[in-house]
Design a protein around this motif. Sequence first.
Motif: not given
Lengths: 571, 821
Positions: B625-642
């Motif tokens: 990780r070098v920068v943070t994602g824009p807006g409310q973007s999340q990592a794929d695994w987090t979205i799938l977990d949600d």
Amino acid sequence: MTENGSRIASPADLSARREQLIAEDVGIRRILVCSTGCLAIGAREVEAAFREGVAAADLQGEVQVVATGCHGLCAMAPVVVIEPNDVVYGRNRIKYVPDVIEQTVKSGEIIRRFCFGRDPEMAHLGDIPFYAHQTKAVLRNVGRVDPQQIDDAIQRGVYEAAGQVLTSMEPDEVVEEIIASGLRGRGGGGFPAGLKWKICKESPGSTTYLICNADEGDPGAFMDRALLEGDPHSVLEGMIIAAYALEAAKGFIYVRAEYPIAVEHIRIAIEQAHERGLLGPDILGSNFSLDIEVREGAGAFVCGEETAMIASLEGERGMARPKPPYPALRGYLGQPTIINNVETFANVPVIIGQGGVKFAESGTEGSKGTKIFALAGQVNNTGLVEVPMGATIREIVFDVGGGLPKKREFKAVQMGGPSGGCVPASYLDLPIDYDSLREVGAIMGSGGMIVMDETTCIVDIARYFISFCAEESCGLCAPCRFGTVRLKEILDRICGGRGTIDDLNDLERLAEVVQKTSLCGLGQTAPNPVLSTLRHFRDEYLAHVADRTCPAGVCTALLPEKEVATAAKEG
Amino acid sequence: MADLVKITVDGRQIEVPHGELVIRAAQDHGVYIPRFCWHPRMREVGMCRMCLVEIETPRGTILTTACTTTAAEGMVVHTASDTAKKAQEGILEFLLINHPLDCPVCDKGGECPLQDQTMAFGPGESRFVEEKRHYEKPIPISDLVFLDRERCILCARCTRFADEIAGDPLIEFKDRGNHTSVETFPDLPFSSYFSGNTVQICPVGALTASAYRFKARPWDLLVVESSCSHCTVGCRISVESSQNHVLRFNGVDNGATNQGWLSDKCRFGFEFIGSEQRLRTPLVKVEGEFREASWAEALDVVADRLGAIIEEQGGDAVGGIGGARSTNEDAYAFGKFMRTVVGSNHLDARLDDGLDARFLAAVSPRAKIADLDRAATILVWAPDLKEESGSLYLRVRHAVQERGAKLVVVHPRRTGLDDRATHKLTYRPGEGPALLGELAGGAGDYAKVLETLSLGPVVAVVGRTGLTEQPQLAEEVAAFALSLPDAKVLPFARRSNVFGALDMGVAPTLLPGRAAAGDSEATGHLEAVWGPIPTQAGRDTMGILQGLVDGDLKALVLLGADPVRDVPAAGIARRGMESAEFVVAIDLFLTDSSELADVVFPAEAFGEKEGTITNLEGRVQKVNRVVTGPGQSQADWTILDDISRRLGKPLGFASAEAISKEIADVAPPYGGISWELLEWDAKEGAVVPYGEAGQPVAYRPDGVDREALAAMSRNPESGAFALHLARTLYDDGVLMRNSLSLHALAPGGAVHLHPADAARLGVSEGSLVEVETVDASVRLPAVIDPSLATGVVYVPFNQPGIPSLGSDLSVVVAAGEEVSA
């Protein structure tokens, strides 16, 4: 009897052919017209006039007109030598030809006004000091043969040494013979040729290449040119012997395109040698084969440097490569490669002919044989001279060269071209060889000698040579690319009357860095003209920067206004 | 290992390999000799003269370049003696004569070897007062690179790179002496796929990248090492950012993969990360229009509609496509989500390669990239590597050119490696199997090729040359290759982390850890951690899309996948998605595919998340990780977990690192691989199967069956041409579309024809040609291409504004009517 133009199958066949050619020419007198350098001043027309004159006088059966290479005495161009007594006539013009045929050819009378120094005592070649003080070994056939006729060369014994080598010597023996001769490379570096061959033979590789360096680029040098133009077959013979010794099957002659006659003559020579079986497969029935290809340079001085030449031959930009590895180890296409200069190859048949040990008897301790010099500048007998190693500058400039015109005073001689240096009058009695010249800050180089008198400004000369190097630097390495230009700029300042004492120190320091840090020979030697002049003529530099005068009266910015006006009028 | 010799450097005795360059030997032992022209990955030329050192020889001390001198027993080197220092100072003084002192506005200032070495080794002041050399300030030499000749010190690194490494000799020295300058040839820009490397290796600011000019000062950059995800090589890179913006990528010298080089697509293909077009909030489609939604709202919609489908029709009614653009951790989460939460075996990370998942994941023996350096012969029967995997192309080129390996290239048209190939075989698409049979038989002209291929060790790079080729051919080629002496196969597929996703079990036939779906031992092992998994046969990508069209499947989960653009049969992809009752997409952008979804979640991109990726040789490397994602973007695994929690079957992931630990537990080949290992002890990456571990499936293709091959050969329908459809480096993929510097470089639609065919059809270069397949009909400009066989047309795939022609072999070509201006 061997047919004209047919293959020569063996050394015996070659000797028979030679005997036959000599027999055919018995009783024939020849008029030898220089048709190379002298072309510039009308030799072609003079030669035609002689042919017409001979025909008109109905002498074809006994007199032949031969277009030869350089007779050496370029100051008297166009030069004609009339056999059998070798009468030398200079400054020939078409209108004089009938007189010459009538009086000299027919009746054997000497015509005073064509003689050297208009002196009938100097009518014959042996009488003229210019020739009398020379030893023609490598140049023995130049001026004696028609370079476009292989039969002339065969008649003079060219290719006999090759025949001997190919049929009765092992390659290693040939290398040993060259080592025994003490022959050093005539291209300028002076590396022992035999040793280089030996290293090359011991180098790993699938094949070996041979390159003849004929990219003679020093201003005022024309030794190699004279050899290629006047006796190309001896150069080919030297290459055949070298190729046999090195077991090379392919040779190149890299010749500068600015030498059209040399290119033409060497191409004709190669073609004729192929026809006679002296090149190509199975030379003289020995099973040894060699092909030689002529490649023309495109005018870059640096391509005379061996690694740049190899790059150029490979189709790359002509830029130097670092050494080691030396070409003898890894050269053309990564294979062991021998690069020798034209004059070096021309020496080889001489060595084989007389034997290496005998050859080593001439010359000095460290430098054997003879050396050809191109004598130019402020000297009476400009031209091509061959003298034994160890001859002094005085002998060459005054005995052979006849001294300076208008009784001017000898100031220096520039030796070795842009890589060389200026040798002052105090070294007039210095025996010239590779080592002695290096000690006084010059180099043998390829053999250019430019004589200067007191009207020459030594700073201006240094500037000329460094400008040459700056122009010719390939641009690959920083010291040469920048250093030569900055040296030139400092010298421009000094000649322009804007120099300071500090500039002299900067010159020296800068020159030293360029010398020590450059990649190839061009850069390493480019500062030599500056350093040698600074060493021997510091006073003259000081006059420029401290007294703001140019003792020779050359640097116009340093002349009083009146003299500038006069100089402008004259110039 | 070479013999060691003792040499003395600055009074210290060191042991180095015999023949090692003094400059490298000294550096390996902590003595830095200044240099400009020498680059450890290129041939030494000794031309800048900066590395002059004094070396004692039997004939006295000599001053010579350390980059051209090799170490020999007893050698004594002085790198900082008075003479050496004077020489080094002299060279720097020369170099600075013409170099402008515009460091404050120069991109290189602060990371400039000339600046650094002048400070460390330079004379302090110059004696030269003359005017510096002047040239027109920077001139563009390509779309991506600018050249400032005033700053150039003529070290020739760029020209040598272009010629020696990239094989694109498009820049060269011009003139000589003090007038020497680097130039392109007239009317021929430096349009090399590797031009950006010259910017990185330029030791001054003479070459600058248009994407980075005046963007930052080096000391302001946050530099984090990571791996590139544009192709399957996983080149090591440094991701450099400032103020949460990624500003550039540089190559990092990883001997196992890229050796420091990057293709321009990888180097400049970072712009999509900061694109304004990135998704920032979840989107929910209401009455055909997307509207921004809260995270909870979007999750509710998914839980309701996907949950209902699963409940009513079973998990088998849902397919999942994607995972190739994710990290291993994300792909693992996707596989686990599909199999345990949804309860479906219809999942696939492959979009277009068509190659068998077991072949890609488990072919054995499998080559490493570095095996190319030891191969006597290399067989490339794969896509044009120059177009699809730049650094693999460089590696093969280097092995052939510098080490003398033999190379056999088999491809339907010219490839970037042809000029170095010992043998090049060209064939009509469809006739590959017949050619393979002939080659294996070794009759006639093939005898010589077979003779070359009999020189082991052999490394075979095997993939599908184009999108119309029989997918099974690659396995037959691999079978043939493995019959050669001491042979290994490097399976080639292009899409970033496709190998990692397959290793994570994102394929209908694979379970995590290269295990076969249906294998009872592997299933038992997995179910112990996962709970029960479905047993029915799964569908691959095309099967899923076709199932949606046919109504067998009702819903689709897309994870970073754009089938409408990426699958050659774009029509099926579009119809499948339009037929689906519900589509949820996790993506960076609204793509042609996610436009058709019902819910779209904004995902984090490369550079915004941590994890691991696995390359084509099975090498696992860490991405950071070098920068943070824009807006409310999340990592794929987090979205799938949600989503899983909303569906009542929580995946239970705590972090990506925790997922990596679970992978190491459930996938034996990954056992022992941890983030810590990759960050410290295995910086070049760890190859799977790691350590002593084996892999459950060792896929070894059978020997060559000539009859079967003959039966596999196909010809186009009568009157039609054979279509060769292949990818180009730059295309209309979603990442390229959002990397503005590169998108314009896509070659565009064209139809390449053999000159004889062109003459027959009355078509000339540039004239319009009607091209028709079962999938599409387009009008494209003609390119005369003598490298093709007759009867073949080549069309570059996925070009801006050009519909896909599909993967059918037959194509009807006719001269188009001239459109009057």
